[in-house]
Design a protein around this motif. Structure first.
Motif, short mmCIF file in Angstrom:
data_model
loop_
_atom_site.label_atom_id
_atom_site.label_comp_id
_atom_site.label_asym_id
_atom_site.label_seq_id
_atom_site.Cartn_x
_atom_site.Cartn_y
_atom_site.Cartn_z
N PHE A 322 48.29 32.63 19.19
CA PHE A 322 47.76 33.80 18.48
C PHE A 322 46.46 34.31 19.08
CE2 PHE A 322 44.97 35.50 15.13
CZ PHE A 322 45.73 36.57 14.70
N TYR A 323 45.57 33.40 19.47
CA TYR A 323 44.26 33.84 19.94
C TYR A 323 44.33 34.53 21.30
CZ TYR A 323 42.33 31.23 16.05
OH TYR A 323 42.02 30.79 14.78
N TYR A 358 51.38 43.77 13.05
CA TYR A 358 50.11 44.07 13.74
C TYR A 358 49.05 43.12 13.19
CZ TYR A 358 52.57 48.48 14.69
OH TYR A 358 53.50 49.43 15.06
N PRO A 359 48.93 41.92 13.73
CA PRO A 359 48.01 40.94 13.13
C PRO A 359 46.55 41.16 13.50
CG PRO A 359 49.13 39.98 14.99
CD PRO A 359 49.70 41.35 14.84
N LYS A 360 46.29 41.96 14.55
CA LYS A 360 44.90 42.15 14.99
C LYS A 360 44.50 43.61 14.98
CE LYS A 360 44.34 38.00 17.82
NZ LYS A 360 43.90 37.47 19.14
N GLY A 361 44.94 44.31 13.94
CA GLY A 361 44.54 45.70 13.79
C GLY A 361 45.58 46.67 14.33
N VAL A 362 45.41 47.93 13.93
CA VAL A 362 46.35 49.00 14.30
C VAL A 362 45.60 50.08 15.06
CG1 VAL A 362 48.14 50.57 13.44
CG2 VAL A 362 47.53 48.52 12.12
N PHE A 363 46.20 50.53 16.18
CA PHE A 363 45.59 51.59 16.99
C PHE A 363 46.49 52.82 16.98
CE2 PHE A 363 45.29 53.75 21.16
CZ PHE A 363 44.00 54.21 21.06
N PHE A 364 45.92 53.98 16.64
CA PHE A 364 46.65 55.25 16.65
C PHE A 364 46.12 56.09 17.81
CE2 PHE A 364 46.64 53.81 12.26
CZ PHE A 364 47.98 53.94 11.90
N GLN A 365 47.00 56.50 18.71
CA GLN A 365 46.59 57.33 19.84
C GLN A 365 46.33 58.77 19.38
OE1 GLN A 365 49.70 56.94 22.77
NE2 GLN A 365 48.78 55.10 23.66
N ARG A 366 45.56 59.46 20.17
CA ARG A 366 45.32 60.88 19.93
C ARG A 366 46.67 61.61 19.93
NH1 ARG A 366 45.32 64.76 23.69
NH2 ARG A 366 44.32 66.76 23.23
N CYS A 367 46.87 62.52 18.98
CA CYS A 367 48.16 63.20 18.89
C CYS A 367 48.00 64.61 18.32
CB CYS A 367 49.12 62.38 18.03
SG CYS A 367 48.58 62.22 16.31
N SER A 452 41.54 29.90 11.16
CA SER A 452 42.05 30.56 9.96
C SER A 452 43.06 29.68 9.22
CB SER A 452 42.71 31.89 10.34
OG SER A 452 43.35 32.45 9.23
N PRO A 453 42.97 29.65 7.88
CA PRO A 453 43.96 28.90 7.09
C PRO A 453 45.32 29.60 7.05
CG PRO A 453 42.46 30.08 5.64
CD PRO A 453 41.93 30.25 7.04
N PHE A 454 45.39 30.81 7.64
CA PHE A 454 46.64 31.55 7.66
C PHE A 454 47.43 31.30 8.95
CE2 PHE A 454 43.62 34.26 5.20
CZ PHE A 454 44.15 33.95 3.95
N LEU A 455 46.98 30.34 9.76
CA LEU A 455 47.70 29.97 10.97
C LEU A 455 48.31 28.58 10.79
CD1 LEU A 455 45.16 31.16 13.71
CD2 LEU A 455 47.16 32.37 12.82
N SER A 456 49.35 28.31 11.57
CA SER A 456 50.04 27.03 11.45
C SER A 456 50.58 26.63 12.82
CB SER A 456 51.17 27.12 10.42
OG SER A 456 52.09 28.14 10.79
N GLY A 457 51.40 25.59 12.86
CA GLY A 457 52.01 25.16 14.12
C GLY A 457 51.09 24.29 14.95
N GLU A 461 47.72 27.50 15.87
CA GLU A 461 47.54 28.73 16.64
C GLU A 461 48.78 29.63 16.59
OE1 GLU A 461 46.19 27.95 20.57
OE2 GLU A 461 44.23 27.19 19.93
N SER A 462 49.54 29.54 15.50
CA SER A 462 50.70 30.41 15.33
C SER A 462 50.58 31.17 14.02
CB SER A 462 51.99 29.60 15.33
OG SER A 462 52.20 28.98 16.59
N PHE A 463 50.82 32.48 14.10
CA PHE A 463 50.84 33.30 12.89
C PHE A 463 52.30 33.51 12.52
CE2 PHE A 463 50.66 37.60 10.82
CZ PHE A 463 50.01 37.18 9.67
N LYS A 464 52.72 32.87 11.43
CA LYS A 464 54.13 32.89 11.04
C LYS A 464 54.30 33.56 9.69
CE LYS A 464 58.15 29.91 10.20
NZ LYS A 464 58.66 28.53 10.16
N ILE A 465 55.26 34.50 9.64
CA ILE A 465 55.58 35.14 8.37
C ILE A 465 57.08 35.09 8.14
CG2 ILE A 465 53.59 36.70 8.51
CD1 ILE A 465 55.57 38.95 9.16
N LEU A 466 57.46 35.08 6.87
CA LEU A 466 58.85 35.23 6.46
C LEU A 466 58.99 36.59 5.79
CD1 LEU A 466 59.47 31.74 4.79
CD2 LEU A 466 59.86 32.38 7.16
N ILE A 467 60.09 37.28 6.08
CA ILE A 467 60.36 38.57 5.46
C ILE A 467 61.63 38.43 4.64
CG2 ILE A 467 60.80 41.04 5.82
CD1 ILE A 467 59.46 39.07 8.71
N THR A 468 61.54 38.64 3.33
CA THR A 468 62.72 38.57 2.47
C THR A 468 63.03 39.98 1.97
OG1 THR A 468 61.62 38.26 0.34
CG2 THR A 468 61.92 36.31 1.71
#
Length: 481
Positions: A322-323, A358-367, A452-457, A461-468
């Motif tokens: 992740f890092y 997007y775990p480290k922020g979102v970037f929007f390009q000029r449009c 971060s307590p939101f990392l595991s593995g 150093e892994s950011f893991k999510i489940l989508i239901t």
């Protein structure tokens, strides 16, 4: 004879001779000595088989309850030199530590002592000690599960009205129900408390059949064995009450026909045949396409899926190393989920989903805007958010679903679901994407120290999510929790 030498004294201002001294540690030591050497004690507290010579001044200064008890003439204890305090065995075991805290302000807490210490602090209204105990619980809810304590913590804080900690415990139990059901603590949960959790829509479980097994095998059977072992005379009466309280909370229509058939082999179908068979019949009717009759017995939540982690409703995405992931970069996942729960409506139909994380922020390009107002230039923009975007680009008819985002984390080398975010959403041809923002705190997720307590593995150093993603119908409840 020499004349006397002149003597000159330089005077200083009052401010120059002022000084501050802090000898509070010495005072604390003196107070501790009063307790240790039983000097000038004027009252004795009797707890179980132990006696504790004490000082009314210290007790009253620390506890409003002791203040009233020892000085209010309405209380018989006010005129007594020996006071018998009725404490549970667990509280009696730590009473000396509790009393020493009143003299020294020092105490050692661990998973074995925090519950009785908090109970004593609450009973005698020692607010500073109560805060210490509750803060300890707040920081260690997840590890309490590892130590078979989370149910005890939950019930204590719930009964005492300490809502913040009880909510944390409840959320943990709902997010990790199968794990909690395997702990020694699980069978100690009061039946009414367990029933209230089973009513929740945001409970995370593999599927409804698994939830039935958790209640039947890990709670009802264990409860019955414990009653028999303790010599309870009315085992069958109590067991019947538990079954009638808990089984109606199971969402039988959410099981598939094969699972419903297997329930006929469960011992409950013999001991409570009418109750079980009636509910199996309601589940089968649902899968045969019969419309639930909205009578006084109709409950929308029974036709509402929970957050099921079975493969047909759930997928996982793990961002390893992740890092090393650059800021504003995303990771994507494609998966399919079952379109219907009712088998009559078609088990083969699937819904295709695209998930962008997007775990480290979102970037929007000029449009340049296309829709009204068209032709407007928008500058580039960044958002410090942890975003999950879910898209369905093949919407032929409105799709009504419940979406759950489950973040897996780790504490004390103990991996579990730390965060649950759920939402009902209708996908249409004009509304094909839904964003979950701030599922966890952005700065806390990317923090290097502590990790971060939101990392595991491996090496956390892994950011893991489940989508239901589970389908909803017009019969489902719209409540999230």
């Amino acid at each position: 004879m020499d004349p006397p030498k002149s003597f000159k004294c330089d005077r200083t201002s009052d401010e120059d001779v002022k000084a501050n001294f802090d000898n509070s540690n010495m005072i604390i030591n003196k107070m501790a000595t009063l307790y240790a050497e039983k000097i000038m004690s004027d009252i004795t507290l009797v707890v179980g088989n132990s006696e504790y010579p004490s000082h009314k001044l210290i007790l009253c200064a620390s506890s409003e309850v002791f203040q009233i008890m020892l000085h209010d003439s309405k209380w018989s204890e006010a005129s007594e030199k020996r006071i018998h305090l009725g404490e549970t065995p667990s509280c009696a075991a730590v009473f000396e530590d509790f009393l020493k805290y009143l003299y020294t302000g020092k105490i050692h807490l661990d998973y074995a002592t925090v519950v009785p210490i908090v109970s004593l602090a609450d009973k005698y209204n020692v607010k500073d000690l109560l805060k210490i105990g509750l803060d300890y619980m707040e920081r260690n809810v997840s590890t309490a599960c590892k130590r078979n304590q989370v149910v005890s913590w939950f019930q204590l804080t719930l009964a005492s009205g300490h809502n913040h900690v009880s909510d944390l415990c409840a959320n943990f139990i709902k997010a990790n129900f199968q794990m909690v059901s395997k702990t020694i603590d699980f069978s100690t949960m009061e039946p009414e408390v367990l029933a209230s959790l089973l009513r929740c829509n945001d409970l995370v479980i593999e599927d409804e059949f698994c939830l039935f097994e958790c209640i039947s095998q890990k709670w009802l059977n264990v409860k019955k064995r414990n009653m028999v072992a303790s010599g309870e005379e009315n085992v069958d009466i109590h067991f019947d009450h538990f079954v009638k309280l808990l089984m109606p909370q199971i969402r039988w229509p959410m099981m598939n026909p094969g699972q419903l058939a297997n329930l006929l082999l469960d011992p409950l179908s013999k001991s409570h045949m009418h109750l079980v068979v009636d509910r199996i019949r309601a589940g089968v009717r649902y899968h045969q396409g019969e419309v639930p009759v909205k009578t006084h017995d109709y409950e929308p939540r029974l036709y509402t899926p929970r957050l099921y982690t079975k493969e047909k409703f759930c997928a996982s995405l793990s961002i390893d190393h992740f890092y090393e992931l650059p800021f504003y970069h995303s990771r994507s996942l494609l998966f399919s989920s079952q379109k219907h729960i009712s088998e009559k409506m078609g088990t083969d139909e699937q819904l295709d989903w695209s998930v962008d994380v997007y775990p480290k922020g979102v970037f929007f390009q000029r449009c340049i805007t296309v829709y009204r107002p068209s032709g407007k230039e928008l500058p580039s923009k960044t958002l410090k958010k942890v975003r999950v975007s879910i898209t369905n680009k093949k919407v032929e008819e409105d799709i009504f679903v419940k979406i759950g985002i489950l973040v897996v984390g780790e504490q004390d080398h103990f991996q579990h679901i730390r965060v649950v975010r759920a939402r009902n959403f209708i996908f249409t041809s004009q509304d094909q994407i839904v964003n979950f923002d701030d599922i966890v705190d952005h700065d806390e997720l990317i923090a290097l120290l502590p990790k971060s307590p939101f990392l595991s593995g491996d090496n956390a150093e892994s950011f893991k999510i489940l989508i239901t993603i589970t389908p909803l119908t017009k019969f489902s409840s719209l409540e999230i929790t």
